[in-house]
Design an enzyme around this catalytic site. Structure first.
Site, PDB file in Angstrom:
ATOM      1  N   GLN A   1      18.109  40.856 -76.134  1.00 33.33           N
ATOM      2  CA  GLN A   1      19.101  41.669 -75.420  1.00 33.33           C
ATOM      3  C   GLN A   1      20.426  40.903 -75.361  1.00 33.33           C
ATOM      4  OE1 GLN A   1      17.356  43.633 -71.675  1.00 33.33           O
ATOM      5  NE2 GLN A   1      16.028  41.867 -72.044  1.00 33.33           N
TER       6      GLN A   1
ATOM      7  N   ASP B   1      24.866  36.634 -77.306  1.00 28.70           N
ATOM      8  CA  ASP B   1      25.506  35.315 -77.387  1.00 28.70           C
ATOM      9  C   ASP B   1      25.285  34.591 -78.721  1.00 28.70           C
ATOM     10  OD1 ASP B   1      22.968  34.043 -75.081  1.00 28.70           O
ATOM     11  OD2 ASP B   1      22.856  34.272 -77.256  1.00 28.70           O
TER      12      ASP B   1
ATOM     13  N   HIS C   1      21.420  44.651 -78.300  1.00 27.44           N
ATOM     14  CA  HIS C   1      22.666  45.020 -77.617  1.00 27.44           C
ATOM     15  C   HIS C   1      23.907  44.524 -78.336  1.00 27.44           C
ATOM     16  CE1 HIS C   1      20.054  45.224 -73.729  1.00 27.44           C
ATOM     17  NE2 HIS C   1      19.903  46.292 -74.486  1.00 27.44           N
TER      18      HIS C   1
ATOM     19  N   CYS D   1      36.012  48.826 -85.270  1.00 28.22           N
ATOM     20  CA  CYS D   1      37.189  49.677 -85.097  1.00 28.22           C
ATOM     21  C   CYS D   1      36.761  51.005 -84.469  1.00 28.22           C
ATOM     22  CB  CYS D   1      37.839  49.954 -86.457  1.00 28.22           C
ATOM     23  SG  CYS D   1      39.197  51.131 -86.342  1.00 28.22           S
TER      24      CYS D   1
ATOM     25  N   THR E   1      14.119  37.719 -68.881  1.00 31.65           N
ATOM     26  CA  THR E   1      14.760  39.000 -68.630  1.00 31.65           C
ATOM     27  C   THR E   1      14.270  39.562 -67.307  1.00 31.65           C
ATOM     28  OG1 THR E   1      15.187  41.240 -69.438  1.00 31.65           O
ATOM     29  CG2 THR E   1      13.057  40.274 -70.023  1.00 31.65           C
TER      30      THR E   1
ATOM     31  N   ASN F   1       9.558  33.330 -66.911  1.00 29.60           N
ATOM     32  CA  ASN F   1      10.701  33.635 -66.060  1.00 29.60           C
ATOM     33  C   ASN F   1      10.671  32.712 -64.854  1.00 29.60           C
ATOM     34  OD1 ASN F   1      12.560  35.050 -64.232  1.00 29.60           O
ATOM     35  ND2 ASN F   1      12.408  36.746 -65.686  1.00 29.60           N
TER      36      ASN F   1
HETATM   37  C1  BV8 Z   1      20.890  53.905 -72.864  1.00 28.55           C
HETATM   38  C2  BV8 Z   1      25.586  44.313 -73.916  1.00 28.55           C
HETATM   39  C3  BV8 Z   1      20.859  56.208 -73.322  1.00 28.55           C
HETATM   40  C4  BV8 Z   1      26.903  44.321 -73.264  1.00 28.55           C
HETATM   41  C5  BV8 Z   1      23.955  45.139 -72.313  1.00 28.55           C
HETATM   42  C6  BV8 Z   1      21.501  54.847 -64.234  1.00 28.55           C
HETATM   43  C7  BV8 Z   1      22.831  55.098 -64.531  1.00 28.55           C
HETATM   44  C8  BV8 Z   1      23.343  54.836 -65.823  1.00 28.55           C
HETATM   45  C9  BV8 Z   1      22.504  54.324 -66.812  1.00 28.55           C
HETATM   46  C10 BV8 Z   1      21.190  54.078 -66.470  1.00 28.55           C
HETATM   47  C11 BV8 Z   1      20.686  54.330 -65.212  1.00 28.55           C
HETATM   48  N1  BV8 Z   1      19.363  53.977 -65.210  1.00 28.55           N
HETATM   49  C12 BV8 Z   1      19.035  53.500 -66.411  1.00 28.55           C
HETATM   50  C13 BV8 Z   1      20.127  53.591 -67.185  1.00 28.55           C
HETATM   51  C14 BV8 Z   1      20.177  53.226 -68.566  1.00 28.55           C
HETATM   52  C15 BV8 Z   1      20.872  51.866 -68.701  1.00 28.55           C
HETATM   53  C16 BV8 Z   1      20.211  50.835 -67.824  1.00 28.55           C
HETATM   54  O1  BV8 Z   1      19.129  50.364 -68.122  1.00 28.55           O
HETATM   55  N2  BV8 Z   1      20.882  50.483 -66.698  1.00 28.55           N
HETATM   56  C17 BV8 Z   1      20.321  49.489 -65.801  1.00 28.55           C
HETATM   57  C18 BV8 Z   1      21.465  48.653 -65.199  1.00 28.55           C
HETATM   58  C19 BV8 Z   1      19.543  50.226 -64.718  1.00 28.55           C
HETATM   59  N3  BV8 Z   1      20.672  51.521 -70.083  1.00 28.55           N
HETATM   60  C20 BV8 Z   1      21.610  51.875 -70.953  1.00 28.55           C
HETATM   61  O2  BV8 Z   1      22.664  52.400 -70.662  1.00 28.55           O
HETATM   62  C21 BV8 Z   1      21.239  51.600 -72.400  1.00 28.55           C
HETATM   63  N4  BV8 Z   1      21.493  52.773 -73.157  1.00 28.55           N
HETATM   64  O3  BV8 Z   1      20.062  54.049 -72.001  1.00 28.55           O
HETATM   65  O4  BV8 Z   1      21.351  54.925 -73.637  1.00 28.55           O
HETATM   66  C22 BV8 Z   1      21.431  57.084 -74.331  1.00 28.55           C
HETATM   67  C23 BV8 Z   1      20.588  57.679 -75.262  1.00 28.55           C
HETATM   68  C24 BV8 Z   1      21.129  58.542 -76.181  1.00 28.55           C
HETATM   69  C25 BV8 Z   1      22.522  58.781 -76.205  1.00 28.55           C
HETATM   70  C26 BV8 Z   1      23.362  58.142 -75.282  1.00 28.55           C
HETATM   71  C27 BV8 Z   1      22.824  57.295 -74.331  1.00 28.55           C
HETATM   72  C28 BV8 Z   1      22.104  50.495 -72.954  1.00 28.55           C
HETATM   73  C29 BV8 Z   1      21.810  49.212 -72.216  1.00 28.55           C
HETATM   74  C30 BV8 Z   1      22.547  48.062 -72.910  1.00 28.55           C
HETATM   75  C31 BV8 Z   1      23.627  47.541 -72.011  1.00 28.55           C
HETATM   76  N5  BV8 Z   1      24.238  46.372 -72.623  1.00 28.55           N
HETATM   77  N6  BV8 Z   1      24.540  44.099 -72.924  1.00 28.55           N
HETATM   78  C32 BV8 Z   1      27.282  42.959 -72.742  1.00 28.55           C
HETATM   79  O5  BV8 Z   1      26.414  42.064 -72.661  1.00 28.55           O
HETATM   80  O6  BV8 Z   1      28.468  42.804 -72.401  1.00 28.55           O
HETATM   81  S1  BV8 Z   1      22.762  44.861 -71.174  1.00 28.55           S
HETATM   82  C33 BV8 Z   1      22.929  43.323 -70.493  1.00 28.55           C
HETATM   83  O7  BV8 Z   1      21.892  43.245 -69.492  1.00 28.55           O
HETATM   84  C34 BV8 Z   1      22.617  42.151 -71.407  1.00 28.55           C
HETATM   85  O8  BV8 Z   1      22.276  42.522 -72.718  1.00 28.55           O
HETATM   86  C35 BV8 Z   1      21.420  41.510 -70.722  1.00 28.55           C
HETATM   87  O9  BV8 Z   1      20.587  40.861 -71.578  1.00 28.55           O
HETATM   88  C36 BV8 Z   1      20.794  42.720 -70.191  1.00 28.55           C
HETATM   89  C37 BV8 Z   1      19.642  42.641 -69.299  1.00 28.55           C
HETATM   90  O10 BV8 Z   1      19.821  41.636 -68.380  1.00 28.55           O
HETATM   91  P1  BV8 Z   1      18.854  40.346 -68.560  1.00 28.55           P
HETATM   92  O11 BV8 Z   1      18.979  39.866 -69.954  1.00 28.55           O
HETATM   93  O12 BV8 Z   1      17.498  40.672 -68.058  1.00 28.55           O
HETATM   94  O13 BV8 Z   1      19.592  39.330 -67.670  1.00 28.55           O
HETATM   95  P2  BV8 Z   1      19.498  39.266 -66.104  1.00 28.55           P
HETATM   96  O14 BV8 Z   1      20.641  38.441 -65.634  1.00 28.55           O
HETATM   97  O15 BV8 Z   1      19.296  40.645 -65.580  1.00 28.55           O
HETATM   98  O16 BV8 Z   1      18.134  38.502 -65.830  1.00 28.55           O
HETATM   99  C38 BV8 Z   1      18.015  37.163 -66.210  1.00 28.55           C
HETATM  100  C39 BV8 Z   1      16.550  36.840 -65.993  1.00 28.55           C
HETATM  101  O17 BV8 Z   1      16.324  35.526 -66.461  1.00 28.55           O
HETATM  102  C40 BV8 Z   1      16.147  36.870 -64.544  1.00 28.55           C
HETATM  103  O18 BV8 Z   1      14.893  37.510 -64.431  1.00 28.55           O
HETATM  104  C41 BV8 Z   1      16.036  35.395 -64.149  1.00 28.55           C
HETATM  105  O19 BV8 Z   1      15.006  35.170 -63.199  1.00 28.55           O
HETATM  106  C42 BV8 Z   1      15.650  34.774 -65.457  1.00 28.55           C
HETATM  107  N7  BV8 Z   1      16.104  33.397 -65.641  1.00 28.55           N
HETATM  108  C43 BV8 Z   1      17.291  32.851 -65.257  1.00 28.55           C
HETATM  109  N8  BV8 Z   1      17.326  31.558 -65.649  1.00 28.55           N
HETATM  110  C44 BV8 Z   1      16.160  31.295 -66.286  1.00 28.55           C
HETATM  111  C45 BV8 Z   1      15.376  32.465 -66.287  1.00 28.55           C
HETATM  112  N9  BV8 Z   1      14.155  32.526 -66.838  1.00 28.55           N
HETATM  113  C46 BV8 Z   1      13.674  31.398 -67.406  1.00 28.55           C
HETATM  114  N10 BV8 Z   1      14.366  30.240 -67.453  1.00 28.55           N
HETATM  115  C47 BV8 Z   1      15.598  30.149 -66.914  1.00 28.55           C
HETATM  116  N11 BV8 Z   1      16.260  28.983 -66.955  1.00 28.55           N
HETATM  117 ZN    ZN Z   2      40.060  50.967 -88.471  1.00 26.98          ZN
END
Ligand code: BV8
Ligand code: ZN
Length: 245
Positions: free
Chosen positions: A104, A107, A122, A130, A191, A216
Site C-alpha cells: 500500500q 515510498d 496505491h 498528466c 498495516t 504489527n
Molecule cells: C476505493 C496513496 C472505490 C496516497 C492511499 C468512507 C468514505 C470515503 C471512502 C471510503 C469510506 N469507507 C471506505 C472508503 C474507501 C476508502 C477507504 O478505505 N477509506 C478509509 C480511510 C476508511 N478507500 C478508497 O478510497 C480506495 N478506493 O475504495 O475506490 C471506487 C471503486 C470504483 C470507482 C471509484 C471508486 C483507495 C484507497 C487508497 C488511498 N490511498 N495512499 C498517498 O499515500 O498519499 S492509502 C494510504 O493509507 C497509504 O497507502 C497507506 O498505506 C494506507 C493505509 O494505511 P497503513 O499503511 O495501514 O498505515 P497506517 O498509518 O494506517 O498504519 C500503520 C500500521 O503500522 C499501524 O497498524 C501501526 O501499528 C503499524 N506500525 C507502525 N510502526 C510499526 C508498525 N508495525 C510494525 N513495525 C513498526 N515499526
Molecule cells: Zn499531457
C-alpha cells in the site's frame, strides 16, 4: 507480552515449506526507516490528515496545497533507506518459488531494497501523471515546481498515486486478488487494516485456507481472524522469520 520463539518457529516452518507466499505491507514497515505512518501520532502535515489531502477533490480545489504536501513527502523520502524488514523480504523472495509483494506504500522502499515482484496498490510517489494526456513518467527531482506541467501537452501533472475515492488500477487489483487467493502463507506487515480494498486481501487469503500472519506493533481489526499475530517491530520480527536464509 514478549513473543514466544515458538510462534516465530511456527511461521518459519510455514514459510520454509510454502511454494506460494504473498506479503501485504503498509506504512508500518517503513516506520523504522523514518517515514511517518498515516494514523500514528506523526500522521499530520500542517494540521491536515493525509485523508484530507490525498483526494481528487482536494487536488481540484487547491492543487498547490496538495503538491506542497507531496513535495514535503518527496523531500522527506529522498534520502530514506530500506530497513531490515524490507531487506528480509528480499531474502524471502529469493527462497520462495512463487512470491508476490503487495504494498500500500508509495515510498518505493521495497524496490530500493531489491524486491522484484511488487504490486504497488496505491501507486508510487516518484511517478507523475498528466491530468490530460495521462502520460506517466518517473520524476525524481526534489522539490518539483509548485504546479508541475506536462512536457507533452503543458497541462498539469499530478502524483501517480491512488487517492481516497479513486479506484485502484484494475490490473493491479486482479494481480493482488490472484496472489491472495493462491498463496499458502500471507504475511500482513505494518498495516492498520483500515483502508479498503487492500485490507480485505488478508480475508481473501484466509477464505482460501492460507495461513495468515500479522506483524504489527499492536492488534488490528483483523488480528482475531488470523492464525498468528506477531506483535513487535517489523524491523526486528521480519528478519527473524527468514534468519539463516
Ligand atoms: C476505493 C496513496 C472505490 C496516497 C492511499 C468512507 C468514505 C470515503 C471512502 C471510503 C469510506 N469507507 C471506505 C472508503 C474507501 C476508502 C477507504 O478505505 N477509506 C478509509 C480511510 C476508511 N478507500 C478508497 O478510497 C480506495 N478506493 O475504495 O475506490 C471506487 C471503486 C470504483 C470507482 C471509484 C471508486 C483507495 C484507497 C487508497 C488511498 N490511498 N495512499 C498517498 O499515500 O498519499 S492509502 C494510504 O493509507 C497509504 O497507502 C497507506 O498505506 C494506507 C493505509 O494505511 P497503513 O499503511 O495501514 O498505515 P497506517 O498509518 O494506517 O498504519 C500503520 C500500521 O503500522 C499501524 O497498524 C501501526 O501499528 C503499524 N506500525 C507502525 N510502526 C510499526 C508498525 N508495525 C510494525 N513495525 C513498526 N515499526
Ligand atoms: Zn499531457
Amino acid at each position: 507480552m514478549p513473543l514466544t520463539p515458538l510462534e516465530i518457529q511456527r511461521v518459519r516452518d510455514w514459510l520454509a515449506t510454502a511454494a506460494r507466499v504473498t506479503v501485504l505491507t503498509g506504512a508500518g514497515i517503513s516506520a523504522e526507516s523514518g517515514v511517518p505512518t498515516f494514523r500514528g501520532k506523526d500522521g499530520l502535515w500542517q494540521g491536515f490528515r493525509a485523508t484530507e489531502l490525498a483526494t481528487p477533490e482536494a487536488f481540484a480545489h487547491d492543487p498547490k496545497l496538495v503538491w506542497r504536501f507531496y513535495n514535503w513527502r518527496r523531500e522527506l523520502l529522498a534520502p530514506v533507506k530500506p530497513n531490515p524488514a524490507h531487506e528480509a523480504l528480499v531474502r524471502l523472495e529469493g527462497k520462495v518459488p512463487q512470491f508476490t509483494l503487495l504494498t500500500q506504500n508509495i515510498d518505493d522502499l521495497h524496490r530500493k531494497a531489491g524486491s522484484r515482484n511488487i504490486v504497488e496498490l496505491h501507486g508510487n510517489i516518484w511517478l507523475v501523471r498528466c491530468i490530460r494526456c495521462l502520460r506517466v513518467a518517473r520524476k525524481e527531482e526534489v522539490p518539483l515546481p509548485e504546479l508541475p506541467t506536462c512536457p507533452e501537452c503543458g497541462d498539469l501533472l499530478r502524483p501517480h498515486v491512488v487517492w481516497f475515492g479513486e479506484a485502484l488500477d484494475p490490473a493491479d487489483l486482479e494481480r493482488a486478488v490472484d496472489a491472495s487467493r493462491s498463496c499458502e502463507v500471507m504475511l500482513v506487515i505494518g498495516t492498520s487494516a483500515v483502508v479498503q480494498p487492500a485490507a480485505s486481501l488478508a480475508l481473501v487469503a484466509r477464505e482460501r485456507g492460507a495461513r495468515v500472519v500479522e506483524v504489527n506493533l499492536e492488534a488490528t481489526p483483523y488480528t482475531h481472524l488470523l492464525d498468528v499475530a506477531l506483535h513487535g517491530k517489523a524491523g526486528t520480527l521480519v528478519p527473524q522469520l527468514v534468519e539463516g536464509w
